[in-house]
Write a protein that holds these residues in place. Structure first.
Motif, mmCIF file in Angstrom:
data_model
loop_
_atom_site.group_PDB
_atom_site.id
_atom_site.type_symbol
_atom_site.label_atom_id
_atom_site.label_comp_id
_atom_site.label_asym_id
_atom_site.label_seq_id
_atom_site.Cartn_x
_atom_site.Cartn_y
_atom_site.Cartn_z
ATOM 1 N N ASN A 175 0.826 -1.215 0.000
ATOM 2 C CA ASN A 175 0.000 0.000 0.000
ATOM 3 C C ASN A 175 0.860 1.265 0.000
ATOM 4 O O ASN A 175 0.536 2.252 -0.671
ATOM 5 C CB ASN A 175 -0.935 0.005 1.209
ATOM 6 C CG ASN A 175 -2.134 -0.891 1.010
ATOM 7 O OD1 ASN A 175 -2.388 -1.378 -0.083
ATOM 8 N ND2 ASN A 175 -2.872 -1.138 2.081
ATOM 9 N N LYS A 206 3.936 1.422 -1.170
ATOM 10 C CA LYS A 206 4.608 1.465 -2.473
ATOM 11 C C LYS A 206 3.716 2.106 -3.527
ATOM 12 O O LYS A 206 4.186 2.869 -4.388
ATOM 13 C CB LYS A 206 5.007 0.045 -2.887
ATOM 14 C CG LYS A 206 5.729 -0.032 -4.227
ATOM 15 C CD LYS A 206 6.104 -1.467 -4.550
ATOM 16 C CE LYS A 206 6.818 -1.561 -5.901
ATOM 17 N NZ LYS A 206 7.179 -2.960 -6.231
ATOM 18 N N ARG A 207 2.411 1.806 -3.470
ATOM 19 C CA ARG A 207 1.466 2.364 -4.441
ATOM 20 C C ARG A 207 0.899 3.719 -3.994
ATOM 21 O O ARG A 207 -0.010 4.247 -4.625
ATOM 22 C CB ARG A 207 0.325 1.376 -4.687
ATOM 23 C CG ARG A 207 0.745 0.092 -5.392
ATOM 24 C CD ARG A 207 -0.473 -0.726 -5.792
ATOM 25 N NE ARG A 207 -1.221 -1.181 -4.638
ATOM 26 C CZ ARG A 207 -1.111 -2.396 -4.103
ATOM 27 N NH1 ARG A 207 -0.270 -3.279 -4.628
ATOM 28 N NH2 ARG A 207 -1.829 -2.731 -3.059
ATOM 29 N N ARG A 208 1.393 4.241 -2.867
ATOM 30 C CA ARG A 208 0.964 5.530 -2.312
ATOM 31 C C ARG A 208 -0.481 5.523 -1.835
ATOM 32 O O ARG A 208 -1.125 6.568 -1.768
ATOM 33 C CB ARG A 208 1.149 6.660 -3.347
ATOM 34 C CG ARG A 208 2.553 6.788 -3.910
ATOM 35 C CD ARG A 208 3.582 7.120 -2.835
ATOM 36 N NE ARG A 208 4.874 7.439 -3.413
ATOM 37 C CZ ARG A 208 5.860 6.548 -3.614
ATOM 38 N NH1 ARG A 208 5.684 5.284 -3.261
ATOM 39 N NH2 ARG A 208 7.001 6.925 -4.144
ATOM 40 N N HIS A 209 -1.006 4.326 -1.474
ATOM 41 C CA HIS A 209 -2.335 4.274 -0.870
ATOM 42 C C HIS A 209 -2.283 4.751 0.568
ATOM 43 O O HIS A 209 -3.197 5.431 1.047
ATOM 44 C CB HIS A 209 -2.893 2.835 -0.903
ATOM 45 C CG HIS A 209 -3.147 2.334 -2.274
ATOM 46 N ND1 HIS A 209 -2.832 1.061 -2.679
ATOM 47 C CD2 HIS A 209 -3.679 2.939 -3.359
ATOM 48 C CE1 HIS A 209 -3.157 0.901 -3.941
ATOM 49 N NE2 HIS A 209 -3.674 2.029 -4.376
ATOM 50 N N ASN A 247 -7.599 0.869 -5.099
ATOM 51 C CA ASN A 247 -6.450 -0.039 -5.159
ATOM 52 C C ASN A 247 -5.892 -0.141 -6.573
ATOM 53 O O ASN A 247 -5.882 -1.203 -7.196
ATOM 54 C CB ASN A 247 -6.832 -1.419 -4.611
ATOM 55 C CG ASN A 247 -7.106 -1.367 -3.127
ATOM 56 O OD1 ASN A 247 -8.243 -1.226 -2.716
ATOM 57 N ND2 ASN A 247 -6.065 -1.449 -2.320
ATOM 58 N N GLN A 248 -5.451 1.003 -7.077
ATOM 59 C CA GLN A 248 -4.810 1.113 -8.377
ATOM 60 C C GLN A 248 -3.499 1.875 -8.180
ATOM 61 O O GLN A 248 -3.249 2.446 -7.120
ATOM 62 C CB GLN A 248 -5.702 1.854 -9.366
ATOM 63 C CG GLN A 248 -7.095 1.268 -9.541
ATOM 64 C CD GLN A 248 -7.084 -0.044 -10.317
ATOM 65 O OE1 GLN A 248 -6.094 -0.398 -10.951
ATOM 66 N NE2 GLN A 248 -8.200 -0.773 -10.271
ATOM 67 N N ASN A 249 -2.682 1.891 -9.222
ATOM 68 C CA ASN A 249 -1.422 2.630 -9.081
ATOM 69 C C ASN A 249 -1.684 4.145 -9.084
ATOM 70 O O ASN A 249 -2.777 4.616 -9.407
ATOM 71 C CB ASN A 249 -0.425 2.238 -10.173
ATOM 72 C CG ASN A 249 -0.935 2.535 -11.574
ATOM 73 O OD1 ASN A 249 -1.484 3.592 -11.844
ATOM 74 N ND2 ASN A 249 -0.736 1.581 -12.490
ATOM 75 N N GLU A 250 -0.679 4.890 -8.702
ATOM 76 C CA GLU A 250 -0.811 6.337 -8.536
ATOM 77 C C GLU A 250 -1.249 7.027 -9.832
ATOM 78 O O GLU A 250 -2.124 7.895 -9.815
ATOM 79 C CB GLU A 250 0.530 6.903 -8.062
ATOM 80 C CG GLU A 250 0.528 8.386 -7.767
ATOM 81 C CD GLU A 250 -0.091 8.734 -6.424
ATOM 82 O OE1 GLU A 250 -0.009 9.904 -6.027
ATOM 83 O OE2 GLU A 250 -0.673 7.840 -5.775
ATOM 84 N N GLU A 251 -0.663 6.625 -10.947
ATOM 85 C CA GLU A 251 -0.985 7.271 -12.223
ATOM 86 C C GLU A 251 -2.446 7.030 -12.615
ATOM 87 O O GLU A 251 -3.112 7.929 -13.138
ATOM 88 C CB GLU A 251 -0.045 6.761 -13.326
ATOM 89 C CG GLU A 251 1.413 7.178 -13.154
ATOM 90 C CD GLU A 251 2.128 6.377 -12.078
ATOM 91 O OE1 GLU A 251 3.191 6.850 -11.618
ATOM 92 O OE2 GLU A 251 1.634 5.297 -11.695
ATOM 93 N N TRP A 252 -2.929 5.824 -12.398
ATOM 94 C CA TRP A 252 -4.331 5.493 -12.718
ATOM 95 C C TRP A 252 -5.267 6.361 -11.894
ATOM 96 O O TRP A 252 -6.234 6.918 -12.418
ATOM 97 C CB TRP A 252 -4.577 4.012 -12.426
ATOM 98 C CG TRP A 252 -5.886 3.462 -12.931
ATOM 99 C CD1 TRP A 252 -6.102 2.774 -14.078
ATOM 100 C CD2 TRP A 252 -7.167 3.535 -12.263
ATOM 101 N NE1 TRP A 252 -7.429 2.418 -14.181
ATOM 102 C CE2 TRP A 252 -8.100 2.880 -13.082
ATOM 103 C CE3 TRP A 252 -7.603 4.091 -11.066
ATOM 104 C CZ2 TRP A 252 -9.444 2.754 -12.747
ATOM 105 C CZ3 TRP A 252 -8.951 3.991 -10.725
ATOM 106 C CH2 TRP A 252 -9.849 3.329 -11.564
ATOM 107 N N ARG A 253 -4.999 6.497 -10.609
ATOM 108 C CA ARG A 253 -5.894 7.272 -9.744
ATOM 109 C C ARG A 253 -5.843 8.758 -10.069
ATOM 110 O O ARG A 253 -6.858 9.456 -9.980
ATOM 111 C CB ARG A 253 -5.540 7.025 -8.275
ATOM 112 C CG ARG A 253 -5.916 5.604 -7.820
ATOM 113 C CD ARG A 253 -5.604 5.368 -6.367
ATOM 114 N NE ARG A 253 -4.172 5.368 -6.116
ATOM 115 C CZ ARG A 253 -3.598 5.906 -5.039
ATOM 116 N NH1 ARG A 253 -4.336 6.501 -4.131
ATOM 117 N NH2 ARG A 253 -2.299 5.844 -4.877
#
Length: 315
Positions: free
Chosen positions: A25, A27-30, A110-116
């Protein structure tokens, strides 16, 4: 350390147990933290005691609980639920304390930073809109901890510790119906242990657990069913049916459970109870598979889980 870093005053401090949820989480900036405090060296939190009540230290690895002979003998549905968490590799690292505190999940979160960034952040990240229900003022992310519904059905408790002392609360009281502020545990508290009462073991209850997911391993669930039945002779004296992975907290299907009380476990009574479980399931478009289908199959899987608990052949 938590108190010293200001966890009780809103500082960005997080605990890490096995790390199977927090590290990905972060790592993906959640999830973010200025300070991470590890529990890995607290050996006294890695403990299983099963004389009377079952005591599971918060740092006990999931694989140890899954394979522990006394857990399997006395609380077989709990061992089964823990054994369905993710994959063997992650169960060798993940802990029971970490699982009950698992972050809520959502397709839009729960997606990567760019997607969000591309769709604009949802309110669980840095935005103001819940993309699952744009007119809603709350977050609808889902609680998918596989151990939680079974622990709730077994009337388990948690022991929490902080610099101000210890307190106990039912596992059911740990969760809020809010995808963002989903735990009642304070940031300065540590889960010390999970306690499952001896009165909930296989000598006293008929229990069973089921998890529905796209693949038979690894995936988070889109529905889980935990059943615990207390019998007086051949009649159900008390019942708990708890659904997971359909809401921001484990959802008790109280009307369905009440349908069984005072009745024998027959095809008719089980089918009637399962039919009422549909009202407790309001899946939304925030996890895998179509939400309408997930709602429709909820009574089917509740019936199958009840039949398993009753020792009846599957239909």
């Amino acid at each position: 350390m938590l108190a010293g870093e200001g966890a009780g005053e809103g500082a960005a401090v997080r605990l890490v147990a096995g790390g199977t949820d927090l590290w990905p989480n972060m790592k993906r900036r959640h999830q973010k933290a200025d300070v991470v405090v590890s529990l890995a060296r607290l050996a006294e939190l890695d403990d299983v005691r099963a004389i009377g009540d079952l005591h599971l230290g918060a740092m006990t690895r999931l694989s140890r609980i899954e394979r522990h002979p006394l857990v399997a003998e006395r609380f077989p549905a709990l061992a089964q639920a823990v054994g369905w968490i993710s994959s063997p590799v992650l169960r060798n690292m993940g802990t029971i304390g970490g699982n009950v505190c698992l972050d809520t999940r959502c397709t839009y979160y729960n997606q990567n930073e760019e997607w969000r960034q591309a769709i604009s952040y949802c309110m669980k990240a840095a935005g103001k809109i819940c993309w699952v229900a744009p007119s809603s003022k709350r977050c609808w992310a889902v609680q998918s901890a596989d151990s939680a519904p079974m622990l709730v059905a077994l009337d388990a408790r948690l022991r929490l510790v902080s610099t101000t002392g210890e307190r106990e609360l039912p596992v059911e009281a740990l969760y809020r119906d809010d995808g963002m502020d989903y735990l009642t545990k304070r940031p300065d508290e540590i889960v010390k242990e999970v306690i499952v009462p001896g009165a909930s073991d296989a000598a006293h209850l008929k229990s069973a657990f089921f998890k529905l997911r796209r693949r038979g391993s690894i995936d988070f669930g889109v529905l889980s069913v935990a059943v615990a039945l207390r019998m007086e002779g051949e009649v159900v004296a008390a019942a708990r049916i708890v659904l997971g992975s359909i809401a921001s907290l484990p959802s008790s299907a109280d009307d369905a459970a009440a349908e069984l009380v005072g009745r024998r476990l027959t095809d008719e009574s089980i089918r009637a109870a399962a039919a009422k479980a549909r009202a407790a399931a309001t899946p939304m478009d925030n996890t895998d598979l179509d939400p309408r289908w997930r709602g429709q199959v909820t009574p089917v899987y509740v019936e199958r889980t009840l039949r398993e608990a009753a020792g009846l052949a599957a239909t």
